[in-house]
Design an enzyme around this catalytic site. Structure first.
Site, PDB file in Angstrom:
ATOM      1  N   HIS A 186      -4.271  -1.695   4.267  1.00 54.34           N
ATOM      2  CA  HIS A 186      -5.099  -1.189   3.160  1.00 54.34           C
ATOM      3  C   HIS A 186      -4.386  -0.099   2.352  1.00 54.34           C
ATOM      4  CE1 HIS A 186      -6.287   2.045   5.939  1.00 54.34           C
ATOM      5  NE2 HIS A 186      -6.733   2.703   4.891  1.00 54.34           N
TER       6      HIS A 186
ATOM      7  N   LYS B 260      -4.148   1.044  -2.220  1.00 45.69           N
ATOM      8  CA  LYS B 260      -4.462   2.344  -2.832  1.00 45.69           C
ATOM      9  C   LYS B 260      -3.717   2.458  -4.165  1.00 45.69           C
ATOM     10  CE  LYS B 260      -5.095   4.734   1.619  1.00 45.69           C
ATOM     11  NZ  LYS B 260      -6.403   5.362   1.711  1.00 45.69           N
TER      12      LYS B 260
ATOM     13  N   GLU C  36      -4.415  13.572   9.132  1.00 47.55           N
ATOM     14  CA  GLU C  36      -5.870  13.391   9.108  1.00 47.55           C
ATOM     15  C   GLU C  36      -6.522  14.567   9.816  1.00 47.55           C
ATOM     16  OE1 GLU C  36      -7.252   9.051   9.270  1.00 47.55           O
ATOM     17  OE2 GLU C  36      -5.770   9.202  10.868  1.00 47.55           O
TER      18      GLU C  36
ATOM     19  N   ASP D  72      -0.969   2.742  15.434  1.00 47.48           N
ATOM     20  CA  ASP D  72      -2.128   2.758  14.532  1.00 47.48           C
ATOM     21  C   ASP D  72      -1.729   3.083  13.086  1.00 47.48           C
ATOM     22  OD1 ASP D  72      -4.983   2.697  14.052  1.00 47.48           O
ATOM     23  OD2 ASP D  72      -4.903   4.889  13.861  1.00 47.48           O
TER      24      ASP D  72
ATOM     25  N   HIS E 178       1.084   1.513   7.936  1.00 52.23           N
ATOM     26  CA  HIS E 178       0.955   2.293   6.702  1.00 52.23           C
ATOM     27  C   HIS E 178       2.225   3.091   6.369  1.00 52.23           C
ATOM     28  CE1 HIS E 178      -3.043   1.047   7.427  1.00 52.23           C
ATOM     29  NE2 HIS E 178      -3.429   2.069   8.177  1.00 52.23           N
TER      30      HIS E 178
ATOM     31  N   LYS F  35      -3.943  12.873  14.087  1.00 53.88           N
ATOM     32  CA  LYS F  35      -5.379  13.133  13.955  1.00 53.88           C
ATOM     33  C   LYS F  35      -5.617  14.611  14.238  1.00 53.88           C
ATOM     34  CE  LYS F  35      -6.796   8.662  14.099  1.00 53.88           C
ATOM     35  NZ  LYS F  35      -7.303   8.093  12.847  1.00 53.88           N
TER      36      LYS F  35
HETATM   37  C1  BG6 Z   1      -6.592   2.981   9.771  1.00 56.49           C
HETATM   38  C2  BG6 Z   1      -6.441   3.595  11.138  1.00 56.49           C
HETATM   39  O1  BG6 Z   1      -5.710   1.900   9.619  1.00 56.49           O
HETATM   40  O2  BG6 Z   1      -6.309   3.955   8.778  1.00 56.49           O
HETATM   41  C3  BG6 Z   1      -7.326   4.801  11.271  1.00 56.49           C
HETATM   42  O3  BG6 Z   1      -6.784   2.644  12.127  1.00 56.49           O
HETATM   43  C4  BG6 Z   1      -7.083   5.777  10.153  1.00 56.49           C
HETATM   44  O4  BG6 Z   1      -7.108   5.440  12.534  1.00 56.49           O
HETATM   45  C5  BG6 Z   1      -7.160   5.079   8.809  1.00 56.49           C
HETATM   46  O5  BG6 Z   1      -8.050   6.809  10.234  1.00 56.49           O
HETATM   47  C6  BG6 Z   1      -6.733   6.008   7.696  1.00 56.49           C
HETATM   48  O6  BG6 Z   1      -7.019   5.409   6.465  1.00 56.49           O
HETATM   49  P1  BG6 Z   1      -7.269   6.296   5.167  1.00 56.49           P
HETATM   50  O7  BG6 Z   1      -7.413   5.293   4.081  1.00 56.49           O
HETATM   51  O8  BG6 Z   1      -8.496   7.099   5.432  1.00 56.49           O
HETATM   52  O9  BG6 Z   1      -6.076   7.178   5.027  1.00 56.49           O
END
Ligand code: BG6
Length: 525
Positions: A213, A217, A251, A270, A275, A375
């Site tokens: 995802h 963005k 995060e 993760d 990402h 996190k």
């Molecule tokens: C997800 C992870 O792929 O991305 C999560 O599994 C994480 O742990 C999230 O919190 C973060 O996404 P974003 O868009 O909030 O940065």
């Protein structure tokens, strides 16, 4: 620090046509074929929080094809009506456009149905097939189908083989059949290869859309625009001018009730495998020959292939891992990782990881790429900081330039979407004194429109058959290759401890030492 504002917002407004050109452009140029979307695992959180709100938002913006339909497939005992009621609740909570528009919802919900079934039971796919045929007739979806695997990965192989057994993966009449696959895509290189093989048994690679995802963005897509629609950065985007690149995905949230998933996964799998590797490849890639999906992905995958192999026996030279202990985040007391629900006592799963990677090619030889994610850090921020080399000759006295810092370009991915370029200026006054200032661009100021959610863009692209923002098989495997080297290294280490750091800080001392010993330090965004 002084802030230089972006070139006048008014100017930008003056040169922008009325309305929302981006959205209008999408509507005119990009209308998908009529189709039906089958969501496996439709009763889960992803459908509720992300997929349905995104689809409703697309419906509201009139970007969905006429007669678009959704068939939920899951084992929870529901009928179409209770399924719709559940989805509406999710849309009410998570759509970008609230309160929701009843007329739009009603017309969108007409196309929603539900098939109760077991992912592993071939008989249940017969009922799905009947429903799909009915949808084709009643709503004109013309046999075009998008299967969304929103289930745990252990079901992927069976779902694909059951679809195949019912002839739901290919058609002779030219209608398309595509599959969208959610992460985690594998647990290591071997399992990722196994999953790829299983998915490719049912679908050609060009019909497989693996979601990351982050690629949906706006600010991530903008990396391509920034690098390749401007002539002035490319000449300095290399080892001659760049000292190092720092990619942060911090995060402040914890694991949000996902203990059993997370404890098995950890920050490296993760966040870094997907990402962060995507951010790295977009920053480091060569200019593609075109914006065709494979032209872009060919260049990205070359970066991943060029990553310097990590010797598992020397893993500590390339990676630091740690876990958050209790602490305070935004003034609120939070428990440590090991006290979270469904986390094993004495768990050694990392919630923080910092990496040093090298892209061994002509452009980037010996330029370190430092990546960190975690996190329960001090704040939520994702950014890419390109640190340039200092000037080759110090013209100014050490007194004049005591505050001087090398140039820095920060691509702010979220939450303050924008960019900042740091450079030196003379402080007004009778003597030559220098200090750094920032030239800033902010999306919020420059554009009057909010960014669409990543899933809106990605779902639309999958319907259009555009794979540019999805990860290809070889990309996933190349990213896993590096990650698996690190995992192998960790699995050989004495297995009884992992550094702890206080929640609400910027991570463990070990990560600071990791950079300090190279004469560098992490940014505190
Ligand atoms: C997800 C992870 O792929 O991305 C999560 O599994 C994480 O742990 C999230 O919190 C973060 O996404 P974003 O868009 O909030 O940065």
């Amino acid at each position: 620090m002084t802030t230089t504002q972006p070139a006048s917002t008014n100017l930008q407004e003056r040169f922008q046509p009325a309305g929302n050109p981006l959205r209008e452009g999408l509507r005119i140029e990009r209308t998908p074929d009529p189709c039906a979307m089958v969501i496996f695992g439709a009763s889960g959180d992803l459908t509720y929080r992300k997929l349905m709100p995104a689809l409703y938002d697309l419906a509201l913006e009139r970007l969905l094809p006429a007669g678009f339909s959704v068939i939920g497939f899951a084992h929870r005992d529901m009928d179409a009506e209770s399924f719709k009621a559940h989805l509406r609740e999710g849309v009410e909570r998570f759509s970008r456009f609230r309160p929701i528009d009843d007329a739009i919802w009603e017309s969108f919900a007409e196309g929603i149905s539900y098939v109760r079934g077991d992912f592993n039971n071939p008989e249940d796919y017969e009922r799905l097939s009947v429903e799909l045929t009915a949808v084709d007739t009643q709503r004109g979806s013309m046999g075009n189908r998008m299967y969304y695997l929103a289930t745990p990965p252990e079901f992927y192989a069976n779902i694909v083989s059951c679809l195949g057994a019912k002839h739901l993966t290919h058609r002779e009449d030219g209608a398309w059949q595509r599959v969208i696959v959610e992460k985690p895509f594998g647990h290591d290189l071997e399992s990722a290869q196994g999953l790829n093989k299983a998915v490719n048994e049912g679908f050609d690679e060009r019909d497989v859309f693996r979601i990351d995802h982050y690629l949906g963005k706006e600010t991530v897509q903008n990396i391509l625009a920034f690098r390749f629609a401007n002539g002035i950065y490319e000449p300095i985007w290399n080892r001659q001018y760049v000292d190092h690149v720092e990619i942060t995905v911090a995060e402040s949230i914890g694991i949000e009730g996902r203990g059993s998933y997370y404890d098995d996964t950890g920050a490296l799998r993760d966040m870094a495998q997907n990402h962060m590797m995507q951010l790295l490849s977009l920053v480091a890639m060569e200019p593609p020959g075109s914006l065709h999906a494979d032209a872009v992905r060919d260049e990205k995958v070359k970066v991943l292939h060029a990553l310097r192999p990590i010797n598992p026996d020397l893993v500590n030279r390339s990676a630091v891992r740690a876990q958050y202990a209790d602490g305070f985040v935004s003034g609120k007391q939070v428990p440590g990782y090991r006290e979270e629900d469904r986390v094993a006592d004495g768990s050694l799963t990392e919630t923080y990881v910092a990496l040093k990677l090298f892209v061994d090619n002509w452009r980037w030889a010996d330029v370190p790429f430092y990546l960190r994610t975690g996190k329960r850090l001090a704040k939520r921020v994702t950014e890419i900081a390109v640190h340039f080399k200092p000037v080759p000759h110090r013209l100014f006295s050490s007194q004049a330039s005591q505050n001087l810092e090398p140039n820095l370009l920060v691509l702010e991915i979220q939450p303050d979407e924008g960019m900042a370029l740091k450079f030196a200026v003379k402080v007004p006054g009778p003597t030559m004194r220098l200090r750094p200032v920032n030239m800033v661009f902010q999306y919020g100021t420059a554009f009057n429109t909010g960014s669409p959610d990543a899933y809106e863009r990605l779902l639309l692209d999958a319907m259009l058959g555009d794979g540019t923002l999805f990860t290809r098989r070889d990309e996933v495997e190349a990213a896993w290759r590096t990650v698996t080297q690190i995992l192998d290294g960790w699995s050989n280490l004495p297995d009884d401890q992992i550094p702890q750091f206080e929640a609400g800080t910027w991570g463990p001392m070990e990560a600071d030492a990791f950079l300090n010993r190279e004469g560098r330090s992490w940014r505190r965004p």
